[in-house]
Scaffold this active site. Structure first.
Site, PDB file in Angstrom:
ATOM      1  N   ASP A 111       0.829  -1.216   0.000  1.00 39.90           N
ATOM      2  CA  ASP A 111       0.000   0.000   0.000  1.00 39.90           C
ATOM      3  C   ASP A 111       0.862   1.265   0.000  1.00 39.90           C
ATOM      4  OD1 ASP A 111       0.946  -0.111   2.625  1.00 39.90           O
ATOM      5  OD2 ASP A 111      -1.022  -0.003   3.569  1.00 39.90           O
ATOM      6  N   TYR A 158      12.144   2.818  -0.634  1.00 34.75           N
ATOM      7  CA  TYR A 158      11.484   1.498  -0.704  1.00 34.75           C
ATOM      8  C   TYR A 158      10.222   1.572  -1.549  1.00 34.75           C
ATOM      9  CZ  TYR A 158       8.195  -2.175   0.711  1.00 34.75           C
ATOM     10  OH  TYR A 158       7.256  -3.184   0.701  1.00 34.75           O
ATOM     11  N   ASN A 203       0.182  -3.292   6.250  1.00 33.11           N
ATOM     12  CA  ASN A 203       1.210  -3.862   7.150  1.00 33.11           C
ATOM     13  C   ASN A 203       0.838  -5.240   7.666  1.00 33.11           C
ATOM     14  OD1 ASN A 203       1.700  -0.899   7.212  1.00 33.11           O
ATOM     15  ND2 ASN A 203       3.320  -1.518   8.641  1.00 33.11           N
ATOM     16  N   ASN A 204       1.732  -6.188   7.458  1.00 32.75           N
ATOM     17  CA  ASN A 204       1.537  -7.553   7.984  1.00 32.75           C
ATOM     18  C   ASN A 204       2.213  -7.699   9.336  1.00 32.75           C
ATOM     19  OD1 ASN A 204       1.337  -9.947   5.303  1.00 32.75           O
ATOM     20  ND2 ASN A 204       0.781  -7.807   5.208  1.00 32.75           N
ATOM     21  N   LYS A 239      11.259  -4.858  12.045  1.00 33.24           N
ATOM     22  CA  LYS A 239       9.946  -4.223  11.864  1.00 33.24           C
ATOM     23  C   LYS A 239       9.331  -3.958  13.235  1.00 33.24           C
ATOM     24  CE  LYS A 239      10.514  -4.863   7.439  1.00 33.24           C
ATOM     25  NZ  LYS A 239      10.125  -5.994   6.644  1.00 33.24           N
ATOM     26  N   ILE A 292      10.236   4.553  19.657  1.00 30.47           N
ATOM     27  CA  ILE A 292       9.046   5.023  18.922  1.00 30.47           C
ATOM     28  C   ILE A 292       9.450   6.279  18.163  1.00 30.47           C
ATOM     29  CG2 ILE A 292       6.665   5.880  19.128  1.00 30.47           C
ATOM     30  CD1 ILE A 292       6.924   3.034  20.052  1.00 30.47           C
ATOM     31  N   TYR A 293       9.282   6.239  16.850  1.00 32.19           N
ATOM     32  CA  TYR A 293       9.670   7.386  16.024  1.00 32.19           C
ATOM     33  C   TYR A 293       8.709   8.558  16.259  1.00 32.19           C
ATOM     34  CZ  TYR A 293      12.445   3.987  13.310  1.00 32.19           C
ATOM     35  OH  TYR A 293      13.323   3.018  12.897  1.00 32.19           O
ATOM     36  N   ARG A 319      -1.011   2.840  10.978  1.00 34.67           N
ATOM     37  CA  ARG A 319      -0.864   1.738  10.026  1.00 34.67           C
ATOM     38  C   ARG A 319      -2.091   0.828  10.146  1.00 34.67           C
ATOM     39  NH1 ARG A 319       2.261   4.916   8.585  1.00 34.67           N
ATOM     40  NH2 ARG A 319       4.502   4.714   8.149  1.00 34.67           N
ATOM     41  N   ARG A 359      11.572   8.965  11.703  1.00 35.15           N
ATOM     42  CA  ARG A 359      12.035   8.454  10.401  1.00 35.15           C
ATOM     43  C   ARG A 359      11.983   9.599   9.386  1.00 35.15           C
ATOM     44  NH1 ARG A 359       8.586   3.449   8.154  1.00 35.15           N
ATOM     45  NH2 ARG A 359      10.122   2.196   9.262  1.00 35.15           N
ATOM     46  N   TYR A 410      19.811   2.910  15.553  1.00 35.04           N
ATOM     47  CA  TYR A 410      19.254   3.400  16.830  1.00 35.04           C
ATOM     48  C   TYR A 410      20.278   3.988  17.796  1.00 35.04           C
ATOM     49  CZ  TYR A 410      15.096   0.917  15.300  1.00 35.04           C
ATOM     50  OH  TYR A 410      14.012   0.491  14.578  1.00 35.04           O
TER      51      TYR A 410
HETATM   52  P1  NAD Z   1      11.139 -10.080   3.910  1.00 38.92           P
HETATM   53  O1  NAD Z   1      12.169  -9.008   3.896  1.00 38.92           O
HETATM   54  O2  NAD Z   1      10.788 -10.743   5.179  1.00 38.92           O
HETATM   55  O3  NAD Z   1      11.557 -11.227   2.880  1.00 38.92           O
HETATM   56  C1  NAD Z   1      12.101 -10.954   1.616  1.00 38.92           C
HETATM   57  C2  NAD Z   1      12.677 -12.260   1.078  1.00 38.92           C
HETATM   58  O4  NAD Z   1      13.201 -12.002  -0.243  1.00 38.92           O
HETATM   59  C3  NAD Z   1      13.832 -12.822   1.902  1.00 38.92           C
HETATM   60  O5  NAD Z   1      13.676 -14.211   2.096  1.00 38.92           O
HETATM   61  C4  NAD Z   1      15.065 -12.528   1.072  1.00 38.92           C
HETATM   62  O6  NAD Z   1      16.114 -13.460   1.248  1.00 38.92           O
HETATM   63  C5  NAD Z   1      14.480 -12.594  -0.354  1.00 38.92           C
HETATM   64  N1  NAD Z   1      15.279 -11.820  -1.312  1.00 38.92           N
HETATM   65  C6  NAD Z   1      15.702 -10.538  -1.169  1.00 38.92           C
HETATM   66  N2  NAD Z   1      16.434 -10.178  -2.251  1.00 38.92           N
HETATM   67  C7  NAD Z   1      16.424 -11.234  -3.100  1.00 38.92           C
HETATM   68  C8  NAD Z   1      16.993 -11.470  -4.381  1.00 38.92           C
HETATM   69  N3  NAD Z   1      17.719 -10.525  -5.018  1.00 38.92           N
HETATM   70  N4  NAD Z   1      16.795 -12.661  -4.978  1.00 38.92           N
HETATM   71  C9  NAD Z   1      16.072 -13.637  -4.350  1.00 38.92           C
HETATM   72  N5  NAD Z   1      15.531 -13.471  -3.132  1.00 38.92           N
HETATM   73  C10 NAD Z   1      15.699 -12.284  -2.507  1.00 38.92           C
HETATM   74  O7  NAD Z   1       9.853  -9.414   3.208  1.00 38.92           O
HETATM   75  P2  NAD Z   1       8.311  -9.582   3.557  1.00 38.92           P
HETATM   76  O8  NAD Z   1       7.958  -8.643   4.628  1.00 38.92           O
HETATM   77  O9  NAD Z   1       7.998 -11.015   3.678  1.00 38.92           O
HETATM   78  O10 NAD Z   1       7.682  -9.013   2.200  1.00 38.92           O
HETATM   79  C11 NAD Z   1       7.515  -9.867   1.080  1.00 38.92           C
HETATM   80  C12 NAD Z   1       6.906  -9.059  -0.055  1.00 38.92           C
HETATM   81  O11 NAD Z   1       5.647  -8.524   0.333  1.00 38.92           O
HETATM   82  C13 NAD Z   1       7.747  -7.870  -0.517  1.00 38.92           C
HETATM   83  O12 NAD Z   1       7.652  -7.780  -1.900  1.00 38.92           O
HETATM   84  C14 NAD Z   1       7.093  -6.686   0.168  1.00 38.92           C
HETATM   85  O13 NAD Z   1       7.284  -5.509  -0.582  1.00 38.92           O
HETATM   86  C15 NAD Z   1       5.640  -7.114   0.161  1.00 38.92           C
HETATM   87  N6  NAD Z   1       4.807  -6.558   1.256  1.00 38.92           N
HETATM   88  C16 NAD Z   1       5.218  -6.665   2.568  1.00 38.92           C
HETATM   89  C17 NAD Z   1       4.382  -6.192   3.580  1.00 38.92           C
HETATM   90  C18 NAD Z   1       4.776  -6.302   5.044  1.00 38.92           C
HETATM   91  O14 NAD Z   1       4.069  -5.751   5.887  1.00 38.92           O
HETATM   92  N7  NAD Z   1       5.830  -6.995   5.387  1.00 38.92           N
HETATM   93  C19 NAD Z   1       3.150  -5.604   3.252  1.00 38.92           C
HETATM   94  C20 NAD Z   1       2.793  -5.507   1.908  1.00 38.92           C
HETATM   95  C21 NAD Z   1       3.613  -5.995   0.917  1.00 38.92           C
HETATM   96  O1  DAU Z   2       2.365  -0.915   4.534  1.00 46.07           O
HETATM   97  C1  DAU Z   2       3.028  -2.050   4.078  1.00 46.07           C
HETATM   98  C2  DAU Z   2       4.488  -1.968   4.474  1.00 46.07           C
HETATM   99  O2  DAU Z   2       4.544  -2.159   5.879  1.00 46.07           O
HETATM  100  C3  DAU Z   2       5.357  -2.979   3.750  1.00 46.07           C
HETATM  101  O3  DAU Z   2       5.351  -2.699   2.380  1.00 46.07           O
HETATM  102  C4  DAU Z   2       6.791  -2.933   4.287  1.00 46.07           C
HETATM  103  O4  DAU Z   2       7.563  -3.956   3.677  1.00 46.07           O
HETATM  104  C5  DAU Z   2       6.757  -3.139   5.785  1.00 46.07           C
HETATM  105  O5  DAU Z   2       8.061  -3.019   6.305  1.00 46.07           O
HETATM  106  C6  DAU Z   2       5.825  -2.134   6.457  1.00 46.07           C
HETATM  107  O6  DAU Z   2       6.375  -0.799   6.405  1.00 46.07           O
HETATM  108  P1  DAU Z   2       6.308   0.203   7.654  1.00 46.07           P
HETATM  109  O7  DAU Z   2       7.377   1.198   7.500  1.00 46.07           O
HETATM  110  O8  DAU Z   2       4.924   0.693   7.878  1.00 46.07           O
HETATM  111  O9  DAU Z   2       6.638  -0.875   8.858  1.00 46.07           O
HETATM  112  P2  DAU Z   2       7.579  -0.777  10.136  1.00 46.07           P
HETATM  113  O10 DAU Z   2       7.294  -1.978  10.959  1.00 46.07           O
HETATM  114  O11 DAU Z   2       8.979  -0.491   9.766  1.00 46.07           O
HETATM  115  O12 DAU Z   2       7.014   0.497  10.891  1.00 46.07           O
HETATM  116  C7  DAU Z   2       5.662   0.566  11.318  1.00 46.07           C
HETATM  117  C8  DAU Z   2       5.460   1.919  11.968  1.00 46.07           C
HETATM  118  O13 DAU Z   2       6.225   1.977  13.184  1.00 46.07           O
HETATM  119  C9  DAU Z   2       5.950   3.085  11.122  1.00 46.07           C
HETATM  120  O14 DAU Z   2       5.111   4.202  11.322  1.00 46.07           O
HETATM  121  C10 DAU Z   2       7.327   3.384  11.681  1.00 46.07           C
HETATM  122  C11 DAU Z   2       7.183   3.044  13.143  1.00 46.07           C
HETATM  123  N1  DAU Z   2       8.406   2.541  13.809  1.00 46.07           N
HETATM  124  C12 DAU Z   2       9.098   1.522  13.224  1.00 46.07           C
HETATM  125  C13 DAU Z   2      10.239   1.024  13.789  1.00 46.07           C
HETATM  126  C14 DAU Z   2      11.029  -0.082  13.133  1.00 46.07           C
HETATM  127  C15 DAU Z   2       8.810   3.072  15.034  1.00 46.07           C
HETATM  128  O15 DAU Z   2       8.156   3.962  15.584  1.00 46.07           O
HETATM  129  N2  DAU Z   2       9.937   2.563  15.600  1.00 46.07           N
HETATM  130  C16 DAU Z   2      10.680   1.586  15.042  1.00 46.07           C
HETATM  131  O16 DAU Z   2      11.733   1.203  15.606  1.00 46.07           O
END
Ligand code: NAD
Ligand code: DAU
Length: 350
Positions: A132, A157, A186-187, A196, A213-214, A221, A288, A348
């Protein structure tokens, strides 16, 4: 029908849940998990299914064209579920180039090889998993991201993910490659790398370390349990319409600070600490750069057209997540040793 599905990034957080779901649910499909095993990839995420007869792990880089070509050729790949990416916003601020390589060049490399092998496009699908964050930041409390919201990415990103989405759509438009895209919020859940917010806070609370906390913790989220995302991916893979985009969200918005208070409350109970003890660890730190204020998904399209909706409640999902981290010490210790320590210091402790 037999399928040879290439899942990229299957050793990561979301990818490992998708691989597990497909391997267990579809014994007639062959699931090939292609992963480079970066710091975020971890084969411990998949120990329960690693010996399944319909599963194969392939270590490699999606940016390596010859390697990807060999994989398509050797295993007659007919579909791709593409999750491999650099996924952490803070790391994209520290080192944008990695994100351009993996998220853009890697995606286009996969598209090129799919285009080469899928000559009549019968029973083929390139399913691109996106975020998103490509829609930018909502600056009020009332709007939602829909599939028609204009792209406005604001971090390296999200700019790289947005670019990859554009390439996927361009290959549909120009070469008629069968594609589908989903953009998810966000997952959270088991197996998420503790850079994360939620797993980082769980790990710090467990170890009585400050919870960073940023800014003021006012950012919002929309949180979705990872298994609900995996189920949505399964449905879109099978029933999504060629060329379409589907937004996936939890309809579950939380201010960061409120989420952390809830997490502290849950962890105080689990760790037999006095009420409000863990909340004392909250520490407001430098914001951030370019921090997006609010993400909120309108998921009515997938709900109405494909009959998906989130099943897990947030309190229950958070509790399951905390339980998982507390009972998987080996996984956690393995993950936070080595590279994580350097990253943590840089992010940090400067
Ligand atoms: P993650 O960082 O946990 O995992 C990424 C995986 O990709 C890892 O296993 C890593 O080894 C592999 N990878 C990285 N570079 C690579 C390369 N060059 N070749 C082959 N493998 C490679 O990520 P995630 O949180 O599981 O997210 C997975 C996907 O979902 C991403 O595309 C992300 O943008 C998307 N997404 C994540 C979230 C979230 O909240 N985490 C939300 C929405 C979408
Ligand atoms: O929205 C989907 C996205 O959610 C995915 O595409 C990304 O891969 C995933 O990393 C996530 O991005 P965010 O930046 O939202 O997630 P993160 O967990 O890094 O941060 C969540 C919120 O918390 C964000 O507002 C930043 C804040 N934060 C994060 C960290 C790591 C803090 O306040 N302190 C922290 O140390």
């Amino acid at each position: 029908m037999k399928k040879n599905i290439l899942i990229t990034g299957g050793a990561g957080f979301i990818g490992s849940h998708v691989v597990r779901l497909f391997v267990n649910k579809y014994p007639n499909y062959n699931i090939f998990n292609l992963d480079k095993l970066t710091y975020a990839g971890n084969l411990l995420n998949l120990t329960d299914i690693k010996n399944s007869s319909n599963y194969k792990f392939i270590k490699g880089d999606i940016c390596d064209e010859n390697f990807v070509d060999k994989v398509f050729n050797s295993y007659e790949i007919d579909s791709v579920i593409h999750l491999a990416a650099e996924s952490h916003v803070d790391r994209s601020i520290l080192n944008p180039m990695e994100f351009i390589n993996t998220n853009i060049i890697g995606t286009v490399t996969l598209l090129n090889i799919a285009k080469k092998y899928w000559t009549n496009n019968q029973n083929n699908l390139f399913y691109h998993i996106s975020t998103d964050e490509v829609y930018g930041s909502l600056e009020n409390q009332i709007d939602f991201f829909t599939e028609n919201t204009s792209y406005d990415p604001k971090s390296p990103y999200s700019a790289a993910k947005a670019s990859s989405d554009h390439f996927v759509r361009a290959y549909k438009n120009t070469f008629n490659l069968p594609i589908v895209i989903s953009n998810c919020s966000n997952n959270y859940g088991p197996n998420q790398f503790p850079e994360k917010l939620i797993p980082l806070a769980i790990n710090n609370i467990k170890n009585q370390k400050p919870i960073p906390i940023y800014g003021k913790g006012e950012n919002i989220r929309d949180w979705l349990y990872v298994e609900d995302h995996a189920k949505a991916i399964d449905i879109i893979f099978h029933y999504g319409k060629n060329g379409e985009t589907y937004n996936i969200g939890g309809s579950n918005e939380w201010k960061n600070i409120d989420l952390i208070y809830l997490l502290c409350k849950i962890m105080d109970k689990k760790l037999n600490r006095p009420e409000y003890e863990s909340a004392k660890l909250i520490s407001f730190v430098k914001d951030r750069a370019g921090h997006d204020l609010r993400y909120a998904i309108d998921s009515s399209k997938i709900q109405n057209h494909l009959n998906w909706k989130p099943e897990m409640t947030f309190e229950k999902g958070l509790e399951k997540t905390v339980d998982w981290y507390l009972s998987n010490e080996e996984w956690l210790n393995n993950t936070i040793s080595g590279e994580y320590k350097n990253y943590y210091k840089k992010q940090y402790e400067n």
